[in-house]
Enzyme design. Structure first.
Site, PDB file in Angstrom:
ATOM      1  N   ASP A  83       1.460   5.424   0.730  1.00 36.20           N
ATOM      2  CA  ASP A  83       1.076   6.639   1.434  1.00 36.20           C
ATOM      3  C   ASP A  83       1.834   7.800   0.816  1.00 36.20           C
ATOM      4  OD1 ASP A  83      -0.489   5.353   3.507  1.00 36.20           O
ATOM      5  OD2 ASP A  83       1.406   4.538   4.194  1.00 36.20           O
ATOM      6  N   ASP A  93       0.850  -1.192   0.000  1.00 34.74           N
ATOM      7  CA  ASP A  93       0.000   0.000   0.000  1.00 34.74           C
ATOM      8  C   ASP A  93       0.887   1.244   0.000  1.00 34.74           C
ATOM      9  OD1 ASP A  93       0.775   0.368   2.687  1.00 34.74           O
ATOM     10  OD2 ASP A  93      -0.898  -0.865   3.375  1.00 34.74           O
ATOM     11  N   ASP A 104       7.466   6.347  13.395  1.00 36.78           N
ATOM     12  CA  ASP A 104       7.925   5.428  14.433  1.00 36.78           C
ATOM     13  C   ASP A 104       9.377   4.971  14.299  1.00 36.78           C
ATOM     14  OD1 ASP A 104       7.105   4.038  12.190  1.00 36.78           O
ATOM     15  OD2 ASP A 104       5.683   2.732  13.235  1.00 36.78           O
TER      16      ASP A 104
HETATM   17  P1  ATP Z   1       2.812  -2.104   6.523  1.00 40.01           P
HETATM   18  O1  ATP Z   1       3.772  -2.825   5.642  1.00 40.01           O
HETATM   19  O2  ATP Z   1       2.235  -2.963   7.534  1.00 40.01           O
HETATM   20  O3  ATP Z   1       1.776  -1.291   5.780  1.00 40.01           O
HETATM   21  P2  ATP Z   1       3.698   0.488   7.306  1.00 40.01           P
HETATM   22  O4  ATP Z   1       4.918   0.970   8.028  1.00 40.01           O
HETATM   23  O5  ATP Z   1       3.499   0.991   5.926  1.00 40.01           O
HETATM   24  O6  ATP Z   1       3.742  -1.076   7.339  1.00 40.01           O
HETATM   25  P3  ATP Z   1       1.235   1.772   7.902  1.00 40.01           P
HETATM   26  O7  ATP Z   1       0.254   1.486   8.979  1.00 40.01           O
HETATM   27  O8  ATP Z   1       0.821   1.670   6.495  1.00 40.01           O
HETATM   28  O9  ATP Z   1       2.450   0.810   8.192  1.00 40.01           O
HETATM   29  O10 ATP Z   1       1.826   3.206   8.219  1.00 40.01           O
HETATM   30  C1  ATP Z   1       2.426   4.054   7.246  1.00 40.01           C
HETATM   31  C2  ATP Z   1       3.498   4.906   7.892  1.00 40.01           C
HETATM   32  O11 ATP Z   1       2.926   5.705   8.913  1.00 40.01           O
HETATM   33  C3  ATP Z   1       4.596   4.123   8.588  1.00 40.01           C
HETATM   34  O12 ATP Z   1       5.583   3.681   7.704  1.00 40.01           O
HETATM   35  C4  ATP Z   1       5.119   5.157   9.572  1.00 40.01           C
HETATM   36  O13 ATP Z   1       5.939   6.091   8.936  1.00 40.01           O
HETATM   37  C5  ATP Z   1       3.846   5.851  10.001  1.00 40.01           C
HETATM   38  N1  ATP Z   1       3.253   5.202  11.182  1.00 40.01           N
HETATM   39  C6  ATP Z   1       2.387   4.173  11.216  1.00 40.01           C
HETATM   40  N2  ATP Z   1       2.063   3.850  12.478  1.00 40.01           N
HETATM   41  C7  ATP Z   1       2.736   4.703  13.273  1.00 40.01           C
HETATM   42  C8  ATP Z   1       2.810   4.891  14.675  1.00 40.01           C
HETATM   43  N3  ATP Z   1       2.127   4.109  15.494  1.00 40.01           N
HETATM   44  N4  ATP Z   1       3.605   5.890  15.143  1.00 40.01           N
HETATM   45  C9  ATP Z   1       4.289   6.687  14.302  1.00 40.01           C
HETATM   46  N5  ATP Z   1       4.251   6.550  12.981  1.00 40.01           N
HETATM   47  C10 ATP Z   1       3.499   5.578  12.451  1.00 40.01           C
HETATM   48 MG    MG Z   2       1.712   0.721   4.771  1.00 37.22          MG
END
Ligand code: ATP
Ligand code: MG
Length: 525
Positions: free
Chosen positions: A70, A68, A144
């Site tokens: 962002d 996905d 994070d």
């Molecule tokens: P995944 O592969 O599971 O999607 P992801 O890191 O992309 O992992 P997302 O939930 O899509 O997870 O979050 C997108 C981004 O938002 C993360 O990469 C991080 O930069 C930020 N993020 C997500 N959760 C948190 C959190 N709890 N605290 C701070 N930043 C966060």
């Molecule tokens: Mg993600």
């Protein structure tokens, strides 16, 4: 001491911006979704800054296909929405924009800051509101992990790094941005994310990032149950569920998160059952096949249902009402930490409730079971129970043969089964007649024994409610013990009511004609 004082009086230094040009990193626009690239281009055309950020950049750099995307920008939600045909502002707390392209959604958020005096936190330090806009560097340090805070500009093909994320990508290290202890208190879900992402990405967790997890593990209980469900669902459907749960347990994080899981792992049959269920799920995820969260949760909670089911039956309740009540009690207890959404809970219940029906192998019962919408899921569940040694393999094999056969063979299987049953009950009858005289002699003793067992059962049910109360008391949460006891008692009443409602809804469903041929349906699709 002096350092702490200086930190307080001096303005925070902005982190240093590093730009990594296309020649020095190995990702290109082709690794990214065309829609995400388009969103960035459109925003940049209008004079805004826009980058692909977070998981997608990290995954691409680590050679994992991003799933996905962002986008982070300095445009405000209304400005973003205005630029796209299908765009929706979502979230009350964090306002962000979903830009929809067919079945892909690009999540676009405005740069935010984590300003100490502008965020709202609860008593444990957990941030409950931080919708403060900020600069890109502020946005980077509120993320994070360092590897999650890299920004990719698809137009100039460069990566922007404020926190040493590129170095950690190269070393495959998960490192919290800032002080881990504080960042976990701000949002305890970060501890789960550290472990889930480290397993999925085959990264090491930096020592300073891993060390405070044990100490802060109990903070997970302050996270709203619905948010935990989302995170747990991601974890279970990551393709590495078994490995991740083992890692969570070794970091002391599984406890209190899936309390039932701890109990399950204590029983060898339960552990085997869960491992087999998760292995199957992991395999399906890796083969890119769909997986049903309802089925998975049916597996995770099953042994808790069984334990309660047996206890309720032993108290004299009939088999099916006992199962219905046990199901509701198990779901109720789980609801306190991780809420299973109603749409999943309904299917989970159906899978459980069909289990005793597999034992009835008369012509009418077997054919009716086959017509149930969730038959396939319930049958897969039965196979797991057999593989875990919980039921006879013969029962699972019989159903496999039954499903795969044509109607004539099906009838033969039922006839064979009925003959075997008749033989069995004749043998039992003979044994009973043979033992009649000696039983007659001991009839008074038997009555006394029955009375004794009943008295013991009464004691046991008292002890059982006592055990529940102890469990509640030791849960040690904010609510007082007495209040929780009251709630639990109320919860039991509700569980019973829901069990009755569910039973009557099933009766209704059973009396309406089936719509599809479910033996062919894959429940995970
Ligand atoms: P995944 O592969 O599971 O999607 P992801 O890191 O992309 O992992 P997302 O939930 O899509 O997870 O979050 C997108 C981004 O938002 C993360 O990469 C991080 O930069 C930020 N993020 C997500 N959760 C948190 C959190 N709890 N605290 C701070 N930043 C966060
Ligand atoms: Mg993600």
């Amino acid at each position: 001491m002096i350092r702490a004082l200086l930190d307080r009086v001096l303005p925070e230094r902005a982190p240093k911006r590093r730009e990594i040009s296309a020649a020095s990193h190995k990702i290109s626009k082709n690794h990214m979704s065309r829609n995400a690239v388009y969103v960035c281009e459109r925003l940049q055309e209008q004079g805004f800054e826009a980058y692909i950020v977070g998981g997608a950049v990290r995954d691409a750099l680590l050679g994992v296909i991003p799933k996905d995307f962002d986008v982070a920008t300095n445009a405000r939600p209304e400005q973003i929405k205005h630029l796209f045909r299908r765009a929706f502002i979502i979230g009350r707390r964090f306002r962000l924009v979903h830009v929809i392209f067919g079945d892909e959604t690009i999540e676009v958020s405005t740069f935010r800051a984590n300003k100490k005096d502008e965020v709202e936190a609860d008593a444990t330090g957990r941030i409950v509101s931080d919708n403060v806009y900020g600069s890109q560097s502020e946005d980077a340090i509120r993320r994070d992990f360092t590897i999650n805070a890299l920004y990719y500009d698809p137009n100039r093909e460069l990566i922007v790094d404020y926190v040493g994320g590129m170095k950690d990508v190269a070393a495959r290290t998960m490192r919290v941005i800032g002080k881990a202890d504080l960042r976990y208190r701000e949002d305890p879900v970060r501890m789960l994310r550290a472990i889930r992402l480290a397993v999925k990405l085959k990264c090491e967790i930096a020592r300073t990032t891993a060390a405070p997890i044990k100490k802060n593990a109990a903070l997970i209980r302050n996270v709203p149950a619905a948010r935990l469900f989302d995170e747990i669902q991601k974890l279970l459907l990551s393709g590495y569920a078994n490995e991740t749960l083992a890692a969570l347990r070794s970091h002391g994080l599984a406890e209190g998160l899936l309390p039932l899981l701890d109990l399950i792992y204590e029983q060898p049959a339960g552990q085997r059952f869960i491992e087999l269920a998760l292995d199957g799920t992991d395999r399906r995820v890796r083969e890119d096949k769909p997986v049903s969260p309802a089925f998975l949760f049916a597996c995770l909670l099953w042994h808790e249902v069984v334990k309660r089911w047996q206890a309720i039956e032993a108290r004299g309740e009939h088999r099916i009402p006992a199962l219905l009540l046990a199901m509701e009690q198990a779901l109720d207890e789980q609801r306190e930490t991780i809420t299973l959404p109603q749409r999943f809970a309904g299917v989970t219940r159906e899978i459980w409730l069909m289990q005793p029906r597999f034992e009835q192998r008369t012509s009418r019962a077997a054919l009716r079971l086959l017509e149930q919408a969730r038959f396939r899921a319930a049958y897969d569940f039965l196979l797991l129970r057999a593989a875990a040694g919980e039921i006879e393999q013969e029962l699972a094999d019989w159903w496999t043969e039954f499903i795969e056969s044509d109607p004539t063979i099906r009838q033969q299987l039922i006839d064979q089964r009925q003959r075997a049953q008749a033989r069995n009950s004749k043998n039992k009858q003979r044994e009973r007649t043979r033992g009649y005289n000696s039983q007659a002699v001991g009839i008074r003793d038997a009555r006394e024994e029955r009375e004794h067992v009943e008295a013991l059962q009464d004691d046991e049910s008292d002890a059982q409610s006592h055990d529940d109360d102890v469990a509640i008391a030791t849960a040690g949460e904010t609510t007082g013990t007495a209040e929780r006891r009251k709630r639990r008692r109320g919860g039991r009443g509700r569980a019973k009511k829901r069990a009755e409602e569910f039973a009557s809804s099933l009766d209704e469903a059973a009396s309406s004609p089936p719509t599809a041929s479910p033996a062919k349906e894959d429940h995970r699709e």
